[in-house]
Write an enzyme that holds these catalytic residues in place. Structure first.
Site, PDB file in Angstrom:
ATOM      1  N   HIS A   6       1.869  59.457 -46.265  1.00  0.00           N
ATOM      2  CA  HIS A   6       2.183  59.691 -47.682  1.00  0.00           C
ATOM      3  C   HIS A   6       3.062  58.524 -48.139  1.00  0.00           C
ATOM      4  O   HIS A   6       3.786  57.936 -47.335  1.00  0.00           O
ATOM      5  CB  HIS A   6       2.958  61.013 -47.770  1.00  0.00           C
ATOM      6  CG  HIS A   6       3.144  61.554 -49.142  1.00  0.00           C
ATOM      7  ND1 HIS A   6       4.069  61.044 -50.015  1.00  0.00           N
ATOM      8  CD2 HIS A   6       2.537  62.581 -49.796  1.00  0.00           C
ATOM      9  CE1 HIS A   6       4.026  61.742 -51.149  1.00  0.00           C
ATOM     10  NE2 HIS A   6       3.100  62.683 -51.043  1.00  0.00           N
ATOM     11  N   ASP A  25       7.316  63.770 -40.287  1.00  0.00           N
ATOM     12  CA  ASP A  25       7.138  64.295 -41.646  1.00  0.00           C
ATOM     13  C   ASP A  25       6.307  65.572 -41.512  1.00  0.00           C
ATOM     14  O   ASP A  25       5.093  65.525 -41.309  1.00  0.00           O
ATOM     15  CB  ASP A  25       6.410  63.233 -42.488  1.00  0.00           C
ATOM     16  CG  ASP A  25       5.930  63.771 -43.831  1.00  0.00           C
ATOM     17  OD1 ASP A  25       6.181  64.956 -44.120  1.00  0.00           O
ATOM     18  OD2 ASP A  25       5.300  63.007 -44.586  1.00  0.00           O
ATOM     19  N   GLN A  64       3.456  69.017 -44.508  1.00  0.00           N
ATOM     20  CA  GLN A  64       2.223  69.817 -44.540  1.00  0.00           C
ATOM     21  C   GLN A  64       2.108  70.779 -43.365  1.00  0.00           C
ATOM     22  O   GLN A  64       1.320  71.712 -43.422  1.00  0.00           O
ATOM     23  CB  GLN A  64       0.990  68.893 -44.544  1.00  0.00           C
ATOM     24  CG  GLN A  64       0.797  68.090 -45.809  1.00  0.00           C
ATOM     25  CD  GLN A  64       0.637  68.967 -47.048  1.00  0.00           C
ATOM     26  OE1 GLN A  64       0.201  70.114 -46.961  1.00  0.00           O
ATOM     27  NE2 GLN A  64       1.002  68.435 -48.197  1.00  0.00           N
ATOM     28  N   LYS A  99       6.525  73.414 -50.685  1.00  0.00           N
ATOM     29  CA  LYS A  99       5.213  73.557 -50.043  1.00  0.00           C
ATOM     30  C   LYS A  99       5.178  74.752 -49.103  1.00  0.00           C
ATOM     31  O   LYS A  99       4.184  74.999 -48.437  1.00  0.00           O
ATOM     32  CB  LYS A  99       4.878  72.289 -49.251  1.00  0.00           C
ATOM     33  CG  LYS A  99       4.608  71.061 -50.107  1.00  0.00           C
ATOM     34  CD  LYS A  99       4.180  69.909 -49.229  1.00  0.00           C
ATOM     35  CE  LYS A  99       4.331  68.561 -49.895  1.00  0.00           C
ATOM     36  NZ  LYS A  99       3.439  68.317 -51.001  1.00  0.00           N
ATOM     37  N   CYS A 116      -1.178  60.638 -53.237  1.00  0.00           N
ATOM     38  CA  CYS A 116       0.030  59.878 -52.856  1.00  0.00           C
ATOM     39  C   CYS A 116      -0.128  59.179 -51.500  1.00  0.00           C
ATOM     40  O   CYS A 116       0.857  58.969 -50.784  1.00  0.00           O
ATOM     41  CB  CYS A 116       1.278  60.754 -52.832  1.00  0.00           C
ATOM     42  SG  CYS A 116       1.742  61.362 -54.443  1.00  0.00           S
TER      43      CYS A 116
END
Lengths: 388, 303
Positions: A113, A181, A184, A207, A346
C-alpha cells in the site's frame, strides 16, 4: 458464527433497502455495540483522560486502559503497554519511519500500500529495496544488511498473503527487525504477535469494525524503546525545563496531545466484538462466500487478479470485466445498491509495475451473506453481457 | 465528453436549488473546457453519467450494451438535438417578445408559450391544434351586430354551450361599445361535447326569423346553465316573439341545413376550438380579454 444474527447489530443493514456493502477492505461497518460505547463516553464521562484527578477523568483513563487491554489480549502481546494508539496504519508506519537513520536499508515487498511505500521513499537518506511479493528466495537474496523489513501481511490489492512467519525468522537471522502491516489481516486472521515473533505491527480500527481515526501500533517493548518520538507535546513528557524535557514512558511518549478518547474506547469494543465472533470463523465465512463468487466468475470468464484459489485470497476478489473500465463496473453496481471499490486501491506501484490500469474490488466480511452474493452475481452477469 | 454540453445547462439550472448540483455543474464546466480543448474529461463525470445510464437499462442487456458501446455517438446526437432545440426556442422567444406569437408575425399556428394563458383555453372536440385559414371566413348573409358600415369586422366562431365563449362575451360587447367603427359577425359552431349546443343553434336561427337574433343570442349566454327545450321556448316568450311560430320552427328543425352549413364552414376555416376570433387576418383562440382584443383592433384598424 451466525451472519444473520450479526447483521442485526448493524443499523445500516437494517434499513428498508440495506446496501450490499462489499467494500470492507476499505472500511467496515460499525456494530451498534461500538457506536453505543462511543456515545457512552460523550453522554456519561466526556472528560480528559490521564490528566485530571476527578471522577470523570478517572473513568476515561480506566476505559482507555480497558480498551488497550482488550487489544493487547486480542493480539496476545506480552505487555499492555506494547499497544500504542495511533490514528491509523499510515501514522503507525510513519512513526516507525521517523526512527530510520541515514543509510539504513529498508526492505519491502512489491505489493505494498502507498502507506508502506511513501514513508520510506521520502526518507531519501535511507535505502529502500523491494523483493517480489511472497517470494522467499528473492527475500533471502535481498535481506543482507537490511535494518528493517516492512511488509504487508495480507495485500489489499488481491487478498494474497506474504509468508510473514518465515520472513520474520529469516529477518531475525540477519539481524533485521520486522514491521508487519496487518491492516487487512487483523480484521479476520488470528494474529498472535508472540508466536509470530514480530517486532512491530500496525493496523487500523476502521477496517475492523472500529471507529474512523483509530489505529494500533504494536511493538516489542525493547523495540519501542529504540524508536524516536514522533509527534511530541502534551502527555509525551514527564517534565520540562526551558531548555530540556524528560520524556514519558511507553506508550504515552508516542501518544501526543489530547487523545480521541471516545473512539479509542469504541475501538476496544470493536475488538471485543471481533474476538467474540471469532476470527477463524470470520475467515472461513469470507472464504466460503469468495468460493461462490470465484466459481461464478470463472464461469463468466471474468479476470480475477491474483491466484484462482479463493482460499488464498480470503475475503478479497479483485477483478476486471473484459475491457470494461473498472470504475464503470463499480458505478453500475452502485446504481444497483452494491458498494465495491474501483481503481488502484492505493497500491499504484504494483499496478504500474504490472501494467494494469486498475481493478474493481469486492471485499467481504462477517455480516455479508449468500443472498447478497447471489444478487451481486446476478448484476455482474448482466454487466458482463453489457461489456461483451 | 460531449455530454457535458447537456450536463452543464441541466446541472446549472438544478444548481439554483441544490448545492449538490452546483458541484456537478463545476465538474461539467471543467469537462466542457477540456472537451473544447480536445483533452479527455478528468473529473469522472462522463463515466458516472455513462454508467448511470447503462445501469438503468440493465433489464434490457442488449440495449444497455448498445448504449454503453455507442455512448459517444448518442451523446453527439443529444447535443445536436439540444442545440437545435435551443435555437428554435430562442427564435420562438424572440418572436413572442417582438410579435406576441412565437411562430412569428401574422402566424396563426399554435404557440406553446400561450398555452398557459387563460385566454388560450377553448372548447374543442379536436385533438390537434393546427393552422387556421382566415381566407375561408365568410361574413355575407350573417347577422351583424353593431355599425353595418363599420371599417373593421370581428368574426367570432363560438358555441352557445361553451363556457369560454360565454366568458368572452363581455369583452366583445365592450369593444363594440368603445369602437363604433367595429362590428361583429357571429358564426355558431355547435360542439357535440356540450349538451343543447345544437338545439341552441336551431333556436337562435328561429329567433332570427322573427328579427330578434342578437336578443336571443344574449339570452342564451345569460342563461347558459339552464338550457333545455322548455327554456328555449320560454326565452321566445320572454323576448315577446310569436311563440307558436317559434315552437313550430324549433320543433321541426327548420334551419337544419343552415346549422350543418355553418359547421362545415367552420371546419373549412380550420376552427379547432371556441371561441375563435378573426380580425382581418389576425386570429385569437380562446376567451380573450378586452385588452387583447383592443390591441389587435388598434393594429388592424384601417387608417
Amino acid at each position: 458464527m451466525n451472519p444473520e444474527k450479526i447483521r442485526n447489530d448493524f443499523l445500516v443493514l437494517n434499513q428498508k433497502k440495506p446496501p450490499i456493502y462489499f467494500d470492507n477492505a476499505c472500511m467496515t461497518l460499525k456494530p451498534r455495540q461500538v457506536t453505543d460505547k462511543i456515545m457512552e463516553y460523550y453522554n456519561e464521562y466526556p472528560a480528559c483522560g490521564g490528566r485530571s484527578n476527578h471522577r470523570l477523568s478517572r473513568k476515561v483513563t480506566e476505559e482507555v486502559l480497558r480498551s488497550r487491554r482488550i487489544i493487547s489480549d486480542f493480539f496476545n502481546t506480552k505487555k499492555t503497554e506494547e499497544i500504542i494508539f495511533t490514528r491509523n496504519t499510515t501514522e503507525g508506519i510513519n512513526l516507525v519511519a521517523n526512527s530510520i537513520k541515514k543509510g539504513d536499508k529498508v526492505l519491502c515487498s512489491g505489493k505494498e500500500h502507498n502507506s508502506n511505500l511513501v514513508p520510506w521513499l521520502v526518507r531519501k537518506d535511507a535505502v529502500h529495496k523491494t523483493f517480489r511479493f511472497n517470494d522467499i528466495e528473492d527475500f533471502n537474496a535481498k535481506i543482507k544488511n537490511t535494518k528493517l523489513v516492512s511488509i504487508v501481511h495480507v495485500s489489499n490489492v488481491d487478498g494474497t498473503s506474504n509468508n510473514v512467519k518465515e520472513m520474520i525468522k529469516i529477518a531475525h537471522e540477519n539481524d533485521a527487525i520486522v514491521l508487519v502491516d496487518a491492516a487487512q489481516s487483523a480484521p479476520s486472521r488470528e494474529i498472535d504477535v508472540r508466536k509470530l515473533d514480530v517486532d512491530l505491527m500496525v493496523c487500523s480500527g476502521h477496517k475492523m469494525l472500529g471507529p474512523t481515526g483509530t489505529g494500533i501500533l504494536y511493538g516489542k517493548m525493547e523495540v519501542l524503546e529504540q524508536l524516536s518520538q514522533f509527534i511530541v507535546g502534551g502527555d509525551t513528557v514527564k517534565n520540562t525545563q526551558y531548555d530540556s524535557f524528560e520524556q514519558e514512558g511507553i506508550p504515552e511518549r508516542f501518544e501526543a496531545g489530547l487523545q480521541d478518547y471516545a473512539n479509542l474506547i469504541g475501538l476496544g469494543e470493536a475488538v471485543r466484538y471481533l474476538k467474540k465472533a471469532g476470527r477463524s470463523d470470520i475467515e472461513k465465512h469470507e472464504t466460503r462466500l469468495n468460493e461462490k463468487i470465484t466459481e461464478a466468475f470463472n464461469r463468466l470468464g471474468i479476470d480475477i487478479i491474483g491466484p484462482k484459489e479463493p482460499e488464498q485470497r480470503a475475503g478479497i476478489i479483485s477483478f476486471n470485466v473484459g475491457k470494461m473500465n473498472h470504475h464503470d463496473v463499480a458505478l453500475m453496481l452502485d446504481s444497483n445498491n452494491i458498494m465495491i471499490r474501483s481503481g488502484m486501491h492505493c497500491a499504484h506501484s504494483w499496478f504500474n509495475a504490472n501494467n494494469v490500469q486498475g481493478s474493481a474490488r469486492a471485499s467481504l466480511y462477517l455480516y455479508n451473506n449468500e443472498e447478497e452474493v447471489d444478487f451481486f452475481l446476478e448484476k455482474i452477469e448482466k454487466i458482463v453481457k453489457i461489456g461483451k | 465528453m460531449v455530454l457535458c454540453f447537456i450536463a452543464l445547462p441541466v446541472f446549472a439550472l438544478l444548481g439554483l436549488f441544490s448545492v449538490r448540483y452546483r458541484e456537478l455543474s463545476k465538474e461539467a464546466i471543467r469537462c466542457l473546457f477540456r472537451t473544447v480543448t480536445l483533452k479527455p474529461c478528468d473529473t469522472g463525470l462522463d463515466q458516472r453519467i455513462r454508467s448511470k445510464f447503462t445501469a438503468k437499462l440493465m433489464f434490457w442487456p442488449s440495449l444497455a450494451r448498445f448504449v454503453y458501446a455507442q455512448f459517444t455517438i448518442l451523446s453527439w446526437f443529444f447535443v445536436i438535438l439540444l442545440l437545435a432545440s435551443a435555437f428554435f426556442s430562442g427564435q420562438g422567444l424572440y418572436n413572442y417578445a417582438a410579435y406576441g406569437n412565437c411562430n412569428g408575425q401574422n402566424s396563426n399556428a399554435f404557440c406553446v408559450f400561450n398555452v398557459v394563458r387563460p385566454e388560450q383555453q377553448e372548447c374543442t372536440t379536436f385533438d390537434v391544434k393546427h393552422e387556421l385559414y382566415p381566407f375561408n371566413v365568410k361574413t355575407k348573409g350573417h347577422p351583424v351586430r353593431g355599425n353595418p358600415l363599420a371599417k373593421l369586422t370581428i368574426v367570432e366562431y363560438g358555441c352557445y354551450s361553451c363556457p369560454y365563449t360565454k366568458e368572452a362575451e363581455p369583452a366583445v360587447r365592450q369593444i363594440l361599445k368603445d369602437f363604433p367603427e367595429v362590428n361583429l359577425v357571429y358564426h355558431d359552431v355547435p360542439l357535440s361535447i356540450h349538451s343543447n349546443s345544437i338545439e341552441a343553434a336551431h333556436a337562435a336561427l328561429c329567433a332570427q326569423e322573427q328579427g330578434k337574433y342578437w336578443e336571443y343570442h344574449d339570452k342564451i349566454f345569460e342563461r347558459q346553465d339552464k338550457l333545455s327545450n322548455e327554456t328555449f321556448i320560454a326565452f321566445a316568450g320572454e323576448l315577446e316573439l310569436n311563440v307558436t311560430q317559434f315552437s313550430e320552427c324549433y320543433s321541426t328543425n327548420r334551419y337544419q341545413n343552415v346549422v350543418d352549413q355553418e359547421y362545415n364552414d367552420a371546419l373549412s376555416v380550420g376552427i379547432y376550438g371556441t371561441p375563435t376570433f378573426f380580425i382581418n387576418n389576425a386570429n385569437l383562440v380562446g376567451p380573450q380579454k378586452y385588452k387583447s382584443l383592443k390591441a389587435v383592433i388598434e393594429k388592424e384598424m384601417p387608417r
